[in-house]
Each structure stands twice: as C-alpha cells, then as structure tokens.
Enzyme design. Sequence first.
Site, PDB file in Angstrom:
ATOM      1  N   HIS A 109     -11.651   6.623  -6.092  1.00 12.89           N
ATOM      2  CA  HIS A 109     -12.804   5.722  -6.139  1.00 12.89           C
ATOM      3  C   HIS A 109     -13.967   6.397  -5.433  1.00 12.89           C
ATOM      4  CE1 HIS A 109     -14.958   1.978  -6.648  1.00 12.89           C
ATOM      5  NE2 HIS A 109     -15.368   2.080  -5.405  1.00 12.89           N
ATOM      6  N   GLY A 127     -15.803  -1.646  -6.800  1.00 15.34           N
ATOM      7  CA  GLY A 127     -16.268  -1.960  -8.144  1.00 15.34           C
ATOM      8  C   GLY A 127     -17.204  -0.932  -8.728  1.00 15.34           C
ATOM      9  N   LEU A 166      -8.187  -4.876  -7.636  1.00 17.07           N
ATOM     10  CA  LEU A 166      -9.083  -3.750  -7.885  1.00 17.07           C
ATOM     11  C   LEU A 166      -9.505  -3.032  -6.593  1.00 17.07           C
ATOM     12  CD1 LEU A 166     -10.770  -2.215 -10.071  1.00 17.07           C
ATOM     13  CD2 LEU A 166     -12.657  -3.746  -9.483  1.00 17.07           C
ATOM     14  N   ASP A 167      -9.313  -1.722  -6.552  1.00 15.80           N
ATOM     15  CA  ASP A 167      -9.754  -0.872  -5.429  1.00 15.80           C
ATOM     16  C   ASP A 167      -9.183  -1.322  -4.086  1.00 15.80           C
ATOM     17  OD1 ASP A 167     -11.248   0.575  -7.235  1.00 15.80           O
ATOM     18  OD2 ASP A 167     -13.078  -0.550  -6.879  1.00 15.80           O
ATOM     19  N   ALA A 168      -8.043  -1.985  -4.129  1.00 16.75           N
ATOM     20  CA  ALA A 168      -7.483  -2.522  -2.887  1.00 16.75           C
ATOM     21  C   ALA A 168      -6.098  -1.966  -2.562  1.00 16.75           C
ATOM     22  CB  ALA A 168      -7.441  -4.043  -2.956  1.00 16.75           C
TER      23      ALA A 168
END
Lengths: 288, 288, 288, 288
Positions: free
Chosen positions: C196, C205, C231-233
């Site tokens: 990311h 995001g 998401l992205d976690a």
Amino acid sequence: MKNPTAIILLHCPDQQGIITDVTKFITDNRGNIVYLDQYVDTIDRMLFMRIEWELEEFLIPRDKIKEYVDTLFSVRYQMNLNVFFSDVKPRMAVFVSKMSHCLYDLLARYKAGEWDIDIPCIISNHEDLRYVARQFDIPYYVWSINPDHSNKEEVETAEMELLEKEHVSFIVLARYMQVISNSMIEAYPHHIINIHHSFLPAFIGAKPYHQAYERGVKIIGATSHYVTAELDAGPIIEQDVVRITHKDIPESLVRKGRDLEKIVLSRAVSKHIERKILTYKNKTIIFS
Amino acid sequence: MKNPTAIILLHCPDQQGIITDVTKFITDNRGNIVYLDQYVDTIDRMLFMRIEWELEEFLIPRDKIKEYVDTLFSVRYQMNLNVFFSDVKPRMAVFVSKMSHCLYDLLARYKAGEWDIDIPCIISNHEDLRYVARQFDIPYYVWSINPDHSNKEEVETAEMELLEKEHVSFIVLARYMQVISNSMIEAYPHHIINIHHSFLPAFIGAKPYHQAYERGVKIIGATSHYVTAELDAGPIIEQDVVRITHKDIPESLVRKGRDLEKIVLSRAVSKHIERKILTYKNKTIIFS
Amino acid sequence: MKNPTAIILLHCPDQQGIITDVTKFITDNRGNIVYLDQYVDTIDRMLFMRIEWELEEFLIPRDKIKEYVDTLFSVRYQMNLNVFFSDVKPRMAVFVSKMSHCLYDLLARYKAGEWDIDIPCIISNHEDLRYVARQFDIPYYVWSINPDHSNKEEVETAEMELLEKEHVSFIVLARYMQVISNSMIEAYPHHIINIHHSFLPAFIGAKPYHQAYERGVKIIGATSHYVTAELDAGPIIEQDVVRITHKDIPESLVRKGRDLEKIVLSRAVSKHIERKILTYKNKTIIFS
Amino acid sequence: MKNPTAIILLHCPDQQGIITDVTKFITDNRGNIVYLDQYVDTIDRMLFMRIEWELEEFLIPRDKIKEYVDTLFSVRYQMNLNVFFSDVKPRMAVFVSKMSHCLYDLLARYKAGEWDIDIPCIISNHEDLRYVARQFDIPYYVWSINPDHSNKEEVETAEMELLEKEHVSFIVLARYMQVISNSMIEAYPHHIINIHHSFLPAFIGAKPYHQAYERGVKIIGATSHYVTAELDAGPIIEQDVVRITHKDIPESLVRKGRDLEKIVLSRAVSKHIERKILTYKNKTIIFS
C-alpha cells in the site's frame, strides 16, 4: 507533448543584479520562466542558479541562445554557464561487470518511460549480463581486460570510439568493477556517474562491506558520485544508509546494500538527466 | 518496587547444550527467567547470551551466584561471563568541556528518572559548565590541562582518585575535548563511552563537521563507542545520521549534529546501563 | 548445494521448558540446529519461536516430522506450529495492473537468483504489462473486470483455478488495483502480500499520495501487509518512509513513492520466502 | 554583534516581475540582501518568498518599512506579507503538564544560547514540573483545570491575561495534555506550536503509542504542527520517525517516542523563531 524548454545552469561570483538581469533577458524576449532556483554560497561568495523557460514564443532562435547569454553575461559576471534543451535526449551508456541489480533498476526505469533518454549501448568486461541486455533489446559489448591490465589502454580506446560513435553524453558505472583511466575521465568530465557501495569517505576501495563488517559499524551506506582522477573521491551526488546490527555478516550486508546501491545510483542519474546538478570545488549543488 | 533480578552476560565458543544447561540451572533453583536473548556468530562460532531472572525465590544466595556459575560453566564451556544485579545502581561520571547539549540531555534523563543510576560527579577541564552542574546539584570538578599537556598525567591521577573514591562504575565523555590516556582506559576497559561527531570511520579526529563540509557529503552522522587505546577506533555502540544539503555550512552542520550527538550518546548510555552490551573483537553485540 | 533444512515456526502460551524440550528433541535425533530465535510477548504471555536444523543426519524421516512434533508438543503446549523444508521452493503468483516498477523489481531479483522460488504466472486485469512478462518468459494471464464488477466473481474463480493448477503457495499484489474478495483471501490466509502506497494507517484507500499532498505531511511512506477482509488493515510486515517538502506535488510524490514501494514490497516478500514471519492477533513477528 | 536585518515573508498570486520588483526596491534603498528564497506553487499559481536584508545603510526608517512595502506591493500584487526584525526577540511561552523531556530540551537550548528569544513564563495545569522551571529561573504558573472542565474558560482567560502582560509572541505546547480552546487559538493564529506523539494523520487523539502498538506498525513518528480549531489537524511543520519491532511494547514506544518528540518539537520552534515558516491552505512552506 510538453513544450520544449531551455535550461541554463550557471555559477559566478555573487553580486547584486544578476538574477534580475538574467530573468529580465528571458522575459523581455517572451520566454515564460517555469523554474528558477538559486543558491548563494556565503563562504565563497558564489552564486549558483538554474533557470528554465519555455521556448515556444521565445524571440531568440535556439541555436543563438548560447551566443547571446555568453555575450550578455559570461564576461561581465565571470559566469560559467551551460545551456540545455529539454527536447534533446541525453544518451546514456551503462558499464557493468557481473552484478545485475543496478542494471535492471536502470533499464526498468528506462523501459517504463521514467527517464526521457536513449541507451545506445551497455559495455562490460564480462559476458555475464548479456542476457539482461537482450531482454531489453540493447546492444551489449564485451571487452575483456587482461588480469595484468596489459590491454587496458587498447580496450578503453575501443570503448571511447564506440561512445563517440554513439554520441553518448554521459556514462553510468552500474557496479563496474574496473578503475576508469584518466583519459576517459577527461573525455567525460563530471559526466561519469559511479555507485560506490559504502558511505564515503568511509571504506574507500575494495570490499567495503567486508570493511564495514570488520569495523563493526551500525549503519551502512552507498554513495553515487562523479568519477574523477582520484579513486572514490569525486563530487558526491547522493548518499543513503540503512541500519544494520551485530547479526549481519558480510553476505547480508551485500544483500541489504544492493537495495541501497540501486536507489542511490538511480537518484543520481535522475538528477543528472534533469540537469539539476552543478559541480564546484569537488562538491555538487543539487537543485530541487 | 520491581523485584530485583540477576543478569548474566556471557560469551563462549558455541556448542550444543549451553542454553539448555544455563536455563536449567536457573529454573532448577527457582529463578523465574524474565529475559533471554542469544546470538550465534556463525563465522567465529561464538555464542553470546544475556539472561535475566528474578531473585526473589532463587535458592542460591546472590553473593554466591558468580561462584556457582563459574564453577558450573566457565571452565567447561570456556565461558567469559559477568553477573550483574538490577538493584545495584551504576555510578556514572560525566566528563565535559565547554558544550552543554549532551550534558543537559544526560542530566534531564537522570533527573526525570529515565535511568536508575547515580551521578556522583561531573569532571571538566574548563569552568564553563559549572552552572549546569549547579542547576542539577551535582558536584563539579575542574582540572585545567596545560596547553603543553605537561600536567596531564598529574590531572588524570587526581581524576582517577576521585573516580575511585566515588565508586564510579562507568564514564561518559559528553563532548570532552581531551584524549584519555591509556592508564585511565585500562582502569575502565569498555567502560568509557565517547560520542564522536561523525559517522565513524569517516572523519576521525578533529573538526569532523569541517571535514564533512570539505568533502561535500550529503549525510552526516554521530557515533558513540567505547574508548580504547586507538583514537576513535573502539567498539561502536550506536550511530545515527541526518541528511544535509549543499546549503549547509560548517555552522549549520554543528547545529544539526548537536541533536544527533545527544541522541546517539544517550542511546549508548541506556544500553550500557541496562547491561545489554557485550564486546567481542572490537565490536559490540547489542541485545534488544 | 546447501544441505536441506527443516524449519518450525510456532507460537504458544509461554511456559518454562518449551525451548529446552524442542531443542532437545532435535539434537537427540541428530539434527544440527543452525538457527534459533524466540520472542516472548510479555503482555499476552505468548512464546514465538523459529528453529531450523539440518536434515542430513536427522533420524526422523521428513514426512514424519510434522506428526512427531504435533504428537510431542502441540497438545501439551497448546502450540500452533508449521513445518517447512528449505528445499521446497515457494511458488509465487504476481498480480499486477498497469505500473511496472514493483513487477520489474520482483522479477529482477528472481532472475538474479536472489530468491529461491518459482513464479509460474503473472495475473492482471490489463494487457499493459504483458511485455514485461514476455521479457522474463513468464506466462501472463489477463482477466478484465467489468467497470460494474459484474464479472468479478467469475474472474476470481478462474484465477483461483489457475492458482490451484499451478500449485501457487503465495500471492504478491504488485500494485494490483483491485480489491481481493473474501473467498480468495480465505483460500490464502496470510499468504497474500500487498503493497500500500502510504504509511498505514494514514491514508487508507484510494490515492494516498494525493491525500498526503492535501494534508501537507513532511514524510511519506509505504506499507507491505498481508491482505485480510478489512481493506488495508491486515498485519503489517514492513514499512519505510522518505522525507518530502512543500515543493512536492502529487506527481513527485508518486515518483518518490515508487522507490519506496518496490523496496518495502521486496523486503516483505524476502521475509515471507525465508519463513521468518509469524502472524498473531493481526500483527507480525518478524524474525531476524 | 550581528547587524540587525529586516525579513519579509510574503505570498501572492504568481506573476512575472515580483522578485525583480522587491529586490530592486531593497537594493535601490541600499539594503544588502543576505537571504532570498522563493517557491512557486505551480498548482495554485502562488509565489512564496522570504527575503532578508541588512538595515545598517537602508534608507527607509525601520518603522516605515511595512508602510512602504504595503503601499508599493501589497495591493498591486494581492500580496499577503509580514515584516520582522532580527533584533526583536520572540517571546515564547511554554505550556506543560507532567512530562519533562520536551521542556528540558527547550530550556537547555535557550540557556545555551541556541535561540535568541525570551521565555517569560511556563504555564501548567499541574505542579509537577515547577522544579524544572526553578532550575532555570523562569516563572512557573499553575492553573488546575477541574475534571469536568467547569473552570476551563476562566483558566484560559487568566492565562491569556498573563500572555498579554508578558507580551508573548508565540506559544509552545511541550506535551501539554489539554485541548486549547478556540478563543486562545484565535488570539494566536498559527502561533501555537504543538507536538503530537504520532506520525499524523495516523493515530489522532489520545494514547497514540497504544494505538500504534495495537495496529502493529513497524515505524512510529512524531509531528509538530500549528494548533487550529480542529484537533491534531493544523499545518504540519515537521515530522520524524523511528523504526520499531514486534518486541516493542507501549512502554518502550513511549521511551523511544520521547526522543523523537523533543527533536521534532525543537526543529519546529527553530524554524518559527527564524521566521522561516509560511502557512497557506493548512500547509506550511518551510524555507531552508
């Protein structure tokens, strides 16, 4: 396509009025300034400047610009200046030996269009990386150098003929494990970029990762610099470091160092291509 | 208050069973292990280990522990080992000259309770920082050293008498601008911590920021190390760096460097106080 | 060739004797331990351990090792453990969209022999990077995803059939600009590595570099993590940062970020390949 | 003593001729320019500039300078500008709660003469750090704030009276654990510097080190920013980071973070004192 621009890189003894004069000359002749950065060395009282303007409506023909600025400014201000044009692609030659990481990094950027350059040739003292050149469809030339260096002069003469034939404007030593001789350095003054795998001036010369291991440092580095006659002593363009521990052995330093080397070399190449480097007194001024 | 613990720092030629033997000895005698870290140097085949356990229910009296472990392990495993107790406060002497930044940083940590130590004295070759010592109510001793160093031996003898009288266990040179002589180094082997204001081994000796300026590096550093007979060549404990540009002059390097120096020195002092440093072959193993 | 080794990655509630038991089991059966690292989470009272030993003279056949350690330790210590063999090459699938920098970096390392893996396929939602796959002679598969995502399920089914057919052991999302659906995540739990382009959890995001520009941060970052349902976690494997200034615009952030992204992704992939990552409670333990 | 200088910080819509006009105005009136830096935001087409000149032979009296430049430039170029004089010492108030590390760092720099400022008062909501103020002979004022904040308005009124009486020009929140209300923020717009112990915008609000621990990040940071009405959302002045590992617990993050906090806060204060910060659209332009 972007409008072509002209770029002047200059340095001269600092005095009042230079910036005003130069910017006035450009705007009076209908050049639209898109970049201006200057720096005054307050110790040596020198002015360093980079200025860039769009050529589209510029009244002076591009092949006359150098003549004009020389006439108007060079003598009057004891100015050392160069004019570049953004639509003249730099032609970069890459020298390699056996390690591929820097070469791949350079070629990947080139292929992805990150740099607006041509790479007419890759030159090596070994066959090892021919497959990489082939992957990217770039001519690969090998000149072996005898262990006693007896053919070194001859090889360099051949290399320089190739460089000239290919109109190479600058050279990148991408972990090229041979010392460049003075005649080639003089032919490309401050136009040969090397990557040294240490945080210079620590660990000059051979096997810097082994030297770092022996000394027990807690951080290792890499240094990109212009090649000059004295080994690993040319103007430094960029450096970076990575933290290590007592657990690192020479092999792991080599591995960690590879990532540093390719980043540090590529940053230097970027700055060179963008004409954002001035050299003065064995140091670099790097415009942002 | 936290339970007192015992700490063993050891190194020896690596062989099977050492960790098992040592941990078994502790747990068999009802010691609760709260820290265990080990590292094997695969090149020299050496094991380095730090183990810490609570003394509360430990069956062996604390004044017998060293004897026991020596008997059980030292000869058998050719082990070099030291035993420490967490409730024995290290006694730190600080040597300073004229610059206050490292001294303030050390004393602020001490005063805030960041370190569980005593500071019985601050020693200097100048009167300049007496006001700082006074702010923190710490005795400040000045011995001037003649420019020709004619009284240096005499001064160091007096200093060492003070250090002994005050039961000083380690010394911190907080920008102390005098070379320590061998007799003092031998009295505190790997117990004198210096901060050198460069990224060693680059820029050994005097005025490293000026050397860095002259060389045109793009990053400067600071290095904390144990003092040994050879100048700036002792085992490195910690290093850190900060990025600079062509705009930096020696004065701004000094300013940027100050922040590095105090952080790098304090990190080294922390690790020393926590007994997390082993030295071997002029390098440090730093436990986490 | 190096001797094959077995690797155990385990975690369990901490209690006395585990390390002794496990190491004893290996040495009693003539395994030569070449790596041992453990970490105790003192808050959750959990032990995490990685141990590696040479199989050459090991008395237990390799296909029985998992059974033995399960029998001996898993229940007794409530141990969660996995056994790997160094000579079983991980098979890595790469997912890409339109940007080549991470892909080139992965493939250059693969080709240079930096990683001992196989890459049976590159999967994309666009044709753009087929030329890169071709340069490295790796099959390139394209499944376009409709703007309304109407065929997404169907596409992922096809992709998963391919992954299964190719015995893919882990997936790298090399700037793959599609959200992975839960069914694929569940099929490869903690075996999908994403990069990311921000310093998570900042700028989750879309368009993180634009978010960073808007917020006016002075440092940007990149984060590699295992993909989870949120998401992205997922568990963060590696992060790094680079300093920026007010002069940076989104385009220059994208450029500076690219170098971060490829380094940070490759470091994560290296650790995964070396079986040096344990996950616990949405965090990673990274062995050195 | 150094010659006093005047400093102009300005921003305005970019157009040709501004730099020429401003520099000409200064040199025509016999001002010797010692610093000039400008930056053009090419997205918003705004020019930002800092110019500094020696007043010694300047023809315009210093109390008329602001009037002159306003008349000559402000309307014509829609310029937002401020004039400062190097010999007018900024007067800094420090707000603290219970942690001493940032306070000590600020006061040590002040006492060592690193900053040419006055510190007329330290304000706190707790008695805890009175001893530090006493060490440095600076008045220390305590106003307790009720747990229900019922007296907060009253306290802030009293604080603002003190600030006004002491001619405080800017405020530093050195780990002050109270939210500043809007009336005080409006009285000191972009003149209250806070240190937040996270890499903003990650971990806004309370206990960021615990948040970082929970999320499992591999790097932590600190952020200095001007205080605005929205919590932790003001213009960022400086950020820095330090690498952590899975071994770090909240306590060790707090310890590592302290060193970051004091460095990052002090860098911001230095830039503010040197009048090298411009704010625009909730971001900062930091001159070098």
